[in-house]
Design an enzyme around this catalytic site. Structure first.
Site, PDB file in Angstrom:
ATOM      1  N   HIS A   4       5.924  44.957 -32.260  1.00 52.66           N
ATOM      2  CA  HIS A   4       6.100  46.326 -32.736  1.00 52.66           C
ATOM      3  C   HIS A   4       6.827  47.196 -31.707  1.00 52.66           C
ATOM      4  O   HIS A   4       7.248  48.300 -32.001  1.00 52.66           O
ATOM      5  CB  HIS A   4       4.726  46.912 -33.061  1.00 52.66           C
ATOM      6  CG  HIS A   4       4.781  48.145 -33.918  1.00 52.66           C
ATOM      7  ND1 HIS A   4       5.339  48.146 -35.177  1.00 52.66           N
ATOM      8  CD2 HIS A   4       4.375  49.425 -33.699  1.00 52.66           C
ATOM      9  CE1 HIS A   4       5.255  49.367 -35.694  1.00 52.66           C
ATOM     10  NE2 HIS A   4       4.682  50.162 -34.812  1.00 52.66           N
TER      11      HIS A   4
ATOM     12  N   ASP B 159       5.933  41.222 -35.185  1.00 52.55           N
ATOM     13  CA  ASP B 159       5.340  42.549 -35.357  1.00 52.55           C
ATOM     14  C   ASP B 159       4.138  42.396 -36.281  1.00 52.55           C
ATOM     15  O   ASP B 159       4.287  42.286 -37.489  1.00 52.55           O
ATOM     16  CB  ASP B 159       6.362  43.521 -35.967  1.00 52.55           C
ATOM     17  CG  ASP B 159       5.814  44.947 -36.029  1.00 52.55           C
ATOM     18  OD1 ASP B 159       4.587  45.122 -35.847  1.00 52.55           O
ATOM     19  OD2 ASP B 159       6.599  45.885 -36.256  1.00 52.55           O
TER      20      ASP B 159
ATOM     21  N   SER C 246       8.398  52.943 -36.769  1.00 50.30           N
ATOM     22  CA  SER C 246       7.034  52.820 -37.268  1.00 50.30           C
ATOM     23  C   SER C 246       6.807  53.868 -38.370  1.00 50.30           C
ATOM     24  O   SER C 246       7.494  53.857 -39.377  1.00 50.30           O
ATOM     25  CB  SER C 246       6.041  52.946 -36.113  1.00 50.30           C
ATOM     26  OG  SER C 246       4.784  52.454 -36.484  1.00 50.30           O
TER      27      SER C 246
ATOM     28  N   TYR D   7       9.247  61.504 -35.818  1.00 44.05           N
ATOM     29  CA  TYR D   7       8.085  60.628 -36.039  1.00 44.05           C
ATOM     30  C   TYR D   7       7.168  61.264 -37.092  1.00 44.05           C
ATOM     31  O   TYR D   7       7.096  60.823 -38.219  1.00 44.05           O
ATOM     32  CB  TYR D   7       7.341  60.364 -34.724  1.00 44.05           C
ATOM     33  CG  TYR D   7       6.200  59.378 -34.896  1.00 44.05           C
ATOM     34  CD1 TYR D   7       6.456  58.010 -34.942  1.00 44.05           C
ATOM     35  CD2 TYR D   7       4.884  59.812 -35.043  1.00 44.05           C
ATOM     36  CE1 TYR D   7       5.424  57.098 -35.131  1.00 44.05           C
ATOM     37  CE2 TYR D   7       3.850  58.908 -35.229  1.00 44.05           C
ATOM     38  CZ  TYR D   7       4.116  57.551 -35.268  1.00 44.05           C
ATOM     39  OH  TYR D   7       3.094  56.654 -35.458  1.00 44.05           O
TER      40      TYR D   7
END
Length: 731
Positions: free
Chosen positions: A701, A659, A568, A487
């Site tokens: 999302h 999203d 993301s 991430y």
């Protein structure tokens, strides 16, 4: 696993029209944007593009033999009872429970921990396909009312409804156009504070969640029960700062309203307070003049984060990163606002992650130590350490405690622990931790697996933590499939959690799965976050690439067996890494990624991410962004390295039509660009690895996704991975 050759023939990609007239001038640099038309979610040609991509992807997935087996196995393991951490309001207890395959978790209430539990709110009755979900909820102090937010199809937009707890009857009014909002009741149970945006001009025609307009002019309101939303008191707004976000919360003693103001995703906020007990006619007095409330500015600049932990009248205790990148606990008396004292100073290495007041004058403190949780009981007044709480290596995913109670509930999980809820009695001489509920997954035996943590050297010498999970006693001969997840942004830490689908990969595909804790996250506090943000964003990609190279050099896997995954900001990570090192990976899965780094700030809440990325409107920051923006760096590797048979790894970009956090246009534009540059613009392209998009309908999302959608998506993406890595199924 069947032959890979069926998918090594070039796919018949749909041709997407290119508009070469769309060129932007960024500070004298001309940048073409031929797929700008894909930014309009309502355009017929965009819908056609999506339908063709869905068809193409399905044709690829049909050839992935592991798909049905994965779906069956993941479904089987998913089908176990799950519980969340219970919380107490008034004299009642509330908790979420899922029997196994229910689309959404169900909210239960009971009069005592031994009492019979009954269903209070079952979101599964609100839609046939499970796409209406519960996001935030709040129970009034006397436990008479439940206010809750409902989201449709995973959108960030929610509506707020209110129910009477005793007879489960609904209050008549619904609150609309609510987004990024808490719910905080006043102690008289007359109503609550919440945040919303002004209704869009054509509010009636909008399918909330598919629009891309910027979210501006957040406002804080107070809603009186039994009245229409139009009568709500406007407590705070700031038209001069349209990007600011407001959160109102009532202190434990019911006396103060705290207003937290944020302008971005950075861990910094302003903090104002309103002494509600000093309002001559209470909140009722503002019905006529309709606000704003008389706030006093305690912190009026964005230089640090302040989170209230407790107050004794005017004396407040805050968790803060002010001059403390690893966080500390401080105290101030509102009567002497310039005099702040440290209660728990910043630790040398560990990050002070949270603090909860409990048992009147004590608190439960959690630290993050090399990405593992440490729990302590400390004295609220002095900060002195009283007890260490015994927990395994893993993550605390929830603490529920009230200052007036001596019992707290603590939720724990790890890579090999599906979930334990501890009941901790702090009133005894030594805190008594006992298992209140344990989540067990039938057929899962943790003793078959092992977890190791390595510290990998990155390009600049920084040590990057990485967890590696796999079967015990595996020969490290480089033959195993491997999934590397990352991430690296927004101060968010990736800590050990249990995942059914990853266990299935380990058990049936012989895979390792690994989590790389790259810079940009919060694993070592604010300095670690800042070391992977703005002009230093490249560090995240270097760290992740170094983690991949380590897995290969240490014999866990080899390039063609290594799949990378992220969502993301992690989707951006995957997009950047396949551009920079297409040779290093055997497969890539990028979920809901921020892919157009020059225009992200123009859509929905994208403007809040400039704190981590910068913004192309500023010349210096444009030059950071253009270097790694996934959309703008797709190159033909065989042209950059002539004579080498290099191509991009098989890639699946995943997005969803509702999203409204990272709008689908990011993935659609990158998909069109990759397919054009690598696959369709050449007579005989060396790119035979598939580049496909998985586009989910009636989903957002990620939050609120029904169980079946989660299982189907996991089966699809990991079946694609298995096929591309040539991984064989083991019973």
């Amino acid at each position: 696993m069947g032959s890979l050759s069926a998918l090594k023939e070039p796919l018949d990609y749909p041709i997407a029209s290119r508009d070469d007239s769309v060129v932007d001038d960024y500070h004298g640099v001309k940048v073409a944007d031929p797929y700008r038309w894909l930014e309009d979610p309502d355009a017929e040609e965009v819908r056609e593009f999506v339908q063709k991509q869905v068809k193409l992807t399905e044709s690829v997935l049909e050839k992935c033999e592991a798909r049905d087996k994965l779906r069956d196995e993941i479904t089987k393991l998913f089908d176990h009872p799950r519980y969340d951490v219970p919380f107490k309001r008034g004299n009642k207890y509330f908790y979420f429970h899922n029997t196994g395959l229910q689309a959404q978790n169900v909210l239960y209430v009971q009069d005592s921990l031994e009492g019979e539990a009954e269903v209070l709110l079952d979101p599964n009755t609100l839609s046939e396909d499970g796409t209406v979900s519960l996001s935030t909820l709040s129970v009034s102090e006397d436990a008479k009312y439940l206010a809750y937010e409902l989201s449709s199809s995973g959108s960030d937009w929610v509506t707020i409804k209110v129910m009477r707890v005793e007879d489960k009857s609904s209050e008549p009014h619904t609150l609309s156009w609510v987004k990024f909002s808490g719910i905080s009741w006043t102690h008289d149970s007359k109503g609550f504070f919440y945040s919303r945006y002004p209704a869009p001009k054509e509010a009636g025609n909008i399918d909330a969640g598919t629009e891309t307009d910027s979210n501006l002019n957040h406002e804080l309101y107070y809603h009186f029960l039994g009245t229409d939303q139009s009568e709500d008191i406007l407590c705070w707004r700031d038209p001069e700062n349209p990007k600011h976000l407001f959160d109102g919360s009532v202190t434990d003693d019911g006396k103060y309203l705290l207003l937290s103001i944020e302008e971005s995703c950075d861990p910094v906020n302003k903090l104002y307070y309103c002494d509600m007990s000093s309002l001559p006619e209470g909140l009722d007095g503002f019905r006529e003049k309709n606000g704003p409330l008389p706030f006093v500015k305690l912190i009026d600049q964005f230089d640090a984060q302040y989170q209230a932990i407790a107050n004794d009248d005017t004396v407040f205790t805050f968790l803060t990163n002010k001059d403390a990148p690893k966080y500390k606990l401080v105290r101030v008396d509102l009567k002497e606002p310039s005099n702040w004292i440290d209660v728990i100073p910043e630790a040398e290495k560990d990050v002070l992650e949270s603090a909860y007041a409990v048992n009147v004058n004590q608190m439960i403190i959690s630290y993050l130590s090399d990405v593992k949780y440490v729990l302590q009981i400390r004295d609220l007044k002095t900060g002195l350490l009283l007890h260490q709480l015994p927990i395994d290596i893993g993550s605390v995913y929830g603490i529920s405690a009230q200052r007036k109670d001596n019992v707290a509930f603590i939720g724990f999980t790890s890579f090999l622990t599906p979930g334990i809820v501890y009941q901790c009695n702090i009133g005894t001489e030594v805190p008594d931790m006992k298992i209140f509920r344990e989540i067990t997954v039938p057929g899962f035996d943790r003793s078959e697996y092992e977890v190791t943590q390595e510290f990998v050297q990155s390009k600049d010498g920084t040590k990057i933590p990485m967890f590696i999970v796999g079967k015990k006693n595996v020969n490290l001969d480089g033959s195993h499939p491997c999934l590397l997840y990352g991430y690296g942004g927004f101060n968010i830490s990736l800590t050990p959690t249990f995942s059914v689908s990853r266990i299935v990969l380990t058990r049936h595909l012989g895979a390792f799965f690994c989590i790389a804790n790259t810079r940009g996250g919060g694993e070592y506090g604010e300095e670690w976050h800042k070391a992977g943000a703005l002009s230093k964003k490249q560090n995240c990609f270097d760290d992740f690439i170094s983690a991949a190279e380590y897995l290969i050099s240490a014999g866990y896997t080899q390039s063609k067996k290594l799949c990378i995954e992220g969502g993301s900001n992690g989707g951006l990570l995957i997009g950047a890494c396949i551009n920079q090192r297409p040779d290093l990976f055997g497969c890539a899965l990028a979920h809901v990624g921020v892919m157009d780094m020059l225009r992200f700030h123009k859509f929905t809440i994208g403007h809040a991410w400039t704190s981590d990325y910068g913004c192309s409107d500023k010349e210096e920051e444009f030059h950071w962004l253009i270097k790694y923006s996934p959309l703008h760096n797709v190159r033909r590797p065989w042209e950059q390295h002539p004579g080498q048979p290099l191509q991009y790894p098989p890639t699946m970009l995943l997005t969803a039509d509702h999203d409204d956090r990272v709008v689908p246009l990011h993935s659609l534009k990158l998909l069109a660009t990759m397919q054009y540059v690598l696959c369709t613009s050449l007579e005989k392209s060396p790119q035979t690895n598939p580049i496909i998009g998985r586009i989910e309908c009636k989903a957002g999302h990620g939050a609120g996704r029904p169980t079946q959608k989660m299982i189907d998506e996991a089966a699809d993406r990991y079946a694609f991975m298995a096929k591309m890595l040539g991984a064989s199924w083991v019973e």
